[in-house]
Scaffold this motif. Structure first.
Motif, PDB file in Angstrom:
ATOM      1  N   TRP A  10      21.615 -18.890 -10.790  1.00 31.69           N
ATOM      2  CA  TRP A  10      22.265 -20.115 -10.934  1.00 31.69           C
ATOM      3  C   TRP A  10      22.872 -20.498  -9.370  1.00 31.69           C
ATOM      4  N   PHE A  11      22.385 -21.868  -9.116  1.00 30.53           N
ATOM      5  CA  PHE A  11      22.789 -22.472  -8.216  1.00 30.53           C
ATOM      6  C   PHE A  11      23.470 -23.525  -8.409  1.00 30.53           C
ATOM      7  N   ARG A  12      24.363 -24.048  -6.964  1.00 32.14           N
ATOM      8  CA  ARG A  12      25.012 -25.321  -7.368  1.00 32.14           C
ATOM      9  C   ARG A  12      24.838 -26.308  -5.970  1.00 32.14           C
ATOM     10  N   GLN A  13      24.871 -27.241  -6.311  1.00 30.57           N
ATOM     11  CA  GLN A  13      25.030 -28.315  -5.138  1.00 30.57           C
ATOM     12  C   GLN A  13      25.949 -29.410  -5.286  1.00 30.57           C
ATOM     13  N   ALA A  14      26.887 -29.602  -4.183  1.00 29.57           N
ATOM     14  CA  ALA A  14      27.756 -30.725  -4.266  1.00 29.57           C
ATOM     15  C   ALA A  14      27.443 -31.762  -3.424  1.00 29.57           C
ATOM     16  N   PRO A  15      27.856 -32.927  -3.424  1.00 31.20           N
ATOM     17  CA  PRO A  15      27.519 -34.087  -2.657  1.00 31.20           C
ATOM     18  C   PRO A  15      27.551 -33.692  -1.177  1.00 31.20           C
ATOM     19  N   GLY A  16      26.724 -33.916  -0.461  1.00 29.20           N
ATOM     20  CA  GLY A  16      26.979 -33.623   1.144  1.00 29.20           C
ATOM     21  C   GLY A  16      26.775 -32.450   1.303  1.00 29.20           C
ATOM     22  N   LYS A  17      26.609 -31.211   0.459  1.00 24.51           N
ATOM     23  CA  LYS A  17      26.688 -29.827   0.746  1.00 24.51           C
ATOM     24  C   LYS A  17      25.559 -29.177   0.505  1.00 24.51           C
ATOM     25  N   GLU A  18      25.140 -28.186   1.178  1.00 23.99           N
ATOM     26  CA  GLU A  18      23.948 -27.533   0.706  1.00 23.99           C
ATOM     27  C   GLU A  18      23.961 -26.780  -0.488  1.00 23.99           C
ATOM     28  N   ARG A  19      22.597 -26.516  -0.954  1.00 24.48           N
ATOM     29  CA  ARG A  19      22.534 -25.766  -2.312  1.00 24.48           C
ATOM     30  C   ARG A  19      23.120 -24.315  -2.191  1.00 24.48           C
ATOM     31  N   GLU A  20      24.056 -24.012  -3.069  1.00 24.22           N
ATOM     32  CA  GLU A  20      24.595 -22.292  -2.864  1.00 24.22           C
ATOM     33  C   GLU A  20      23.859 -21.430  -4.047  1.00 24.22           C
ATOM     34  N   GLY A  21      23.679 -20.492  -3.691  1.00 25.86           N
ATOM     35  CA  GLY A  21      23.354 -19.529  -4.870  1.00 25.86           C
ATOM     36  C   GLY A  21      24.549 -18.838  -5.162  1.00 25.86           C
ATOM     37  N   VAL A  22      24.879 -19.109  -6.696  1.00 26.75           N
ATOM     38  CA  VAL A  22      26.269 -18.767  -7.232  1.00 26.75           C
ATOM     39  C   VAL A  22      25.981 -17.350  -7.958  1.00 26.75           C
ATOM     40  N   SER A  23      25.052 -16.957  -8.715  1.00 27.03           N
ATOM     41  CA  SER A  23      24.733 -15.889  -9.204  1.00 27.03           C
ATOM     42  C   SER A  23      23.567 -15.524  -9.635  1.00 27.03           C
ATOM     43  N   CYS A  24      23.239 -14.746 -10.373  1.00 30.90           N
ATOM     44  CA  CYS A  24      21.783 -13.877 -10.465  1.00 30.90           C
ATOM     45  C   CYS A  24      21.831 -12.664 -11.323  1.00 30.90           C
ATOM     46  N   ILE A  25      20.918 -12.807 -12.280  1.00 33.70           N
ATOM     47  CA  ILE A  25      20.833 -11.471 -13.155  1.00 33.70           C
ATOM     48  C   ILE A  25      19.172 -11.328 -13.328  1.00 33.70           C
ATOM     49  N   SER A  26      19.187  -9.914 -13.496  1.00 30.42           N
ATOM     50  CA  SER A  26      17.990  -9.345 -14.144  1.00 30.42           C
ATOM     51  C   SER A  26      17.890  -8.754 -15.149  1.00 30.42           C
ATOM     52  N   SER A  27      17.322  -8.971 -16.118  1.00 30.79           N
ATOM     53  CA  SER A  27      17.394  -8.199 -17.484  1.00 30.79           C
ATOM     54  C   SER A  27      16.450  -7.073 -17.258  1.00 30.79           C
ATOM     55  N   ARG A  28      15.584  -6.660 -16.340  1.00 29.35           N
ATOM     56  CA  ARG A  28      14.698  -5.754 -16.079  1.00 29.35           C
ATOM     57  C   ARG A  28      15.440  -4.651 -15.661  1.00 29.35           C
ATOM     58  N   ASP A  29      16.429  -4.652 -14.570  1.00 27.94           N
ATOM     59  CA  ASP A  29      16.906  -3.556 -14.177  1.00 27.94           C
ATOM     60  C   ASP A  29      18.429  -3.867 -14.184  1.00 27.94           C
ATOM     61  N   GLY A  30      19.102  -4.918 -14.766  1.00 27.00           N
ATOM     62  CA  GLY A  30      20.321  -5.168 -14.577  1.00 27.00           C
ATOM     63  C   GLY A  30      21.089  -5.564 -13.394  1.00 27.00           C
ATOM     64  N   SER A  31      20.404  -5.664 -12.475  1.00 29.83           N
ATOM     65  CA  SER A  31      21.033  -6.104 -11.323  1.00 29.83           C
ATOM     66  C   SER A  31      21.568  -7.379 -11.333  1.00 29.83           C
ATOM     67  N   THR A  32      22.884  -7.803 -10.589  1.00 25.05           N
ATOM     68  CA  THR A  32      23.496  -9.023 -10.771  1.00 25.05           C
ATOM     69  C   THR A  32      23.996  -9.377  -9.369  1.00 25.05           C
ATOM     70  N   TYR A  33      24.228 -10.529  -9.183  1.00 19.50           N
ATOM     71  CA  TYR A  33      24.926 -10.758  -7.754  1.00 19.50           C
ATOM     72  C   TYR A  33      25.729 -11.968  -8.214  1.00 19.50           C
ATOM     73  N   TYR A  34      26.953 -12.087  -7.194  1.00 23.65           N
ATOM     74  CA  TYR A  34      27.864 -13.229  -7.362  1.00 23.65           C
ATOM     75  C   TYR A  34      28.360 -13.554  -6.035  1.00 23.65           C
ATOM     76  N   ALA A  35      28.452 -14.977  -5.746  1.00 22.19           N
ATOM     77  CA  ALA A  35      28.924 -15.491  -4.386  1.00 22.19           C
ATOM     78  C   ALA A  35      30.317 -15.054  -4.394  1.00 22.19           C
ATOM     79  N   ASP A  36      30.902 -14.849  -3.132  1.00 22.50           N
ATOM     80  CA  ASP A  36      32.219 -14.357  -3.177  1.00 22.50           C
ATOM     81  C   ASP A  36      33.294 -15.443  -3.579  1.00 22.50           C
ATOM     82  N   SER A  37      32.756 -16.851  -3.559  1.00 17.43           N
ATOM     83  CA  SER A  37      33.669 -17.807  -3.893  1.00 17.43           C
ATOM     84  C   SER A  37      33.793 -17.801  -5.536  1.00 17.43           C
ATOM     85  N   VAL A  38      32.933 -16.955  -6.300  1.00 18.37           N
ATOM     86  CA  VAL A  38      33.330 -17.133  -7.584  1.00 18.37           C
ATOM     87  C   VAL A  38      33.554 -15.674  -8.286  1.00 18.37           C
ATOM     88  N   LYS A  39      33.257 -14.739  -7.554  1.00 15.67           N
ATOM     89  CA  LYS A  39      33.666 -13.360  -8.023  1.00 15.67           C
ATOM     90  C   LYS A  39      35.129 -13.388  -8.624  1.00 15.67           C
TER      91      LYS A  39
END
Length: 125
Positions: free
Chosen positions: A36-65
């Motif tokens: 999941w990514f997000r982009q606000a007006p005038g700002k760069e695209r930010e990677g918010v979160s990620c998931i892999s059902s293969r190995d269960g790995s996840t990622y969260y940006a500090d701003s949304v943890k």
């Protein structure tokens, strides 16, 4: 053909919740990471979160943890982003994307090849 369709965006007051959905088709779900990514007006695209059902790995940006939770329903080929305690700074267009490397590193997701059309999330103060 890889296809991703986001839904669930909308207008919500600060402190409220939304759940975004990313419905996928055209690829073997377990062979991809979904981000999941997000982009606000005038700002760069930010990677918010990620998931892999293969190995269960996840990622969260500090701003949304602690506020956002990513999950997947393999049977429905759908990834969800539950967003709680929303803040005005969460306002953006949210995109989901797929990457054929089925792992989410501990760094912001980059290089995803296939993207959805996006869904608007607006948080009012």
């Amino acid at each position: 053909e890889v296809q991703l369709v986001e839904s669930g965006g909308g207008l919500v007051q600060a402190g409220g919740s939304l759940r975004l959905s990313c419905a996928t088709s055209g690829f073997t779900f377990g062979n991809y990471a979904i981000g999941w990514f997000r982009q606000a007006p005038g700002k760069e695209r930010e990677g918010v979160s990620c998931i892999s059902s293969r190995d269960g790995s996840t990622y969260y940006a500090d701003s949304v943890k602690g506020r956002f939770t990513i999950s997947s329903d393999n049977a429905k080929r759908t990834v969800y982003l539950q967003m709680n305690s929303l803040k005005p700074e969460d306002t953006a267009v949210y995109f989901c994307a797929a990457d054929p490397i089925p792992h989410c590193p501990a760094t912001p997701p980059v290089g995803f090849a296939s993207w959805g059309q996006g869904t608007q999330v607006t948080v009012s103060s």
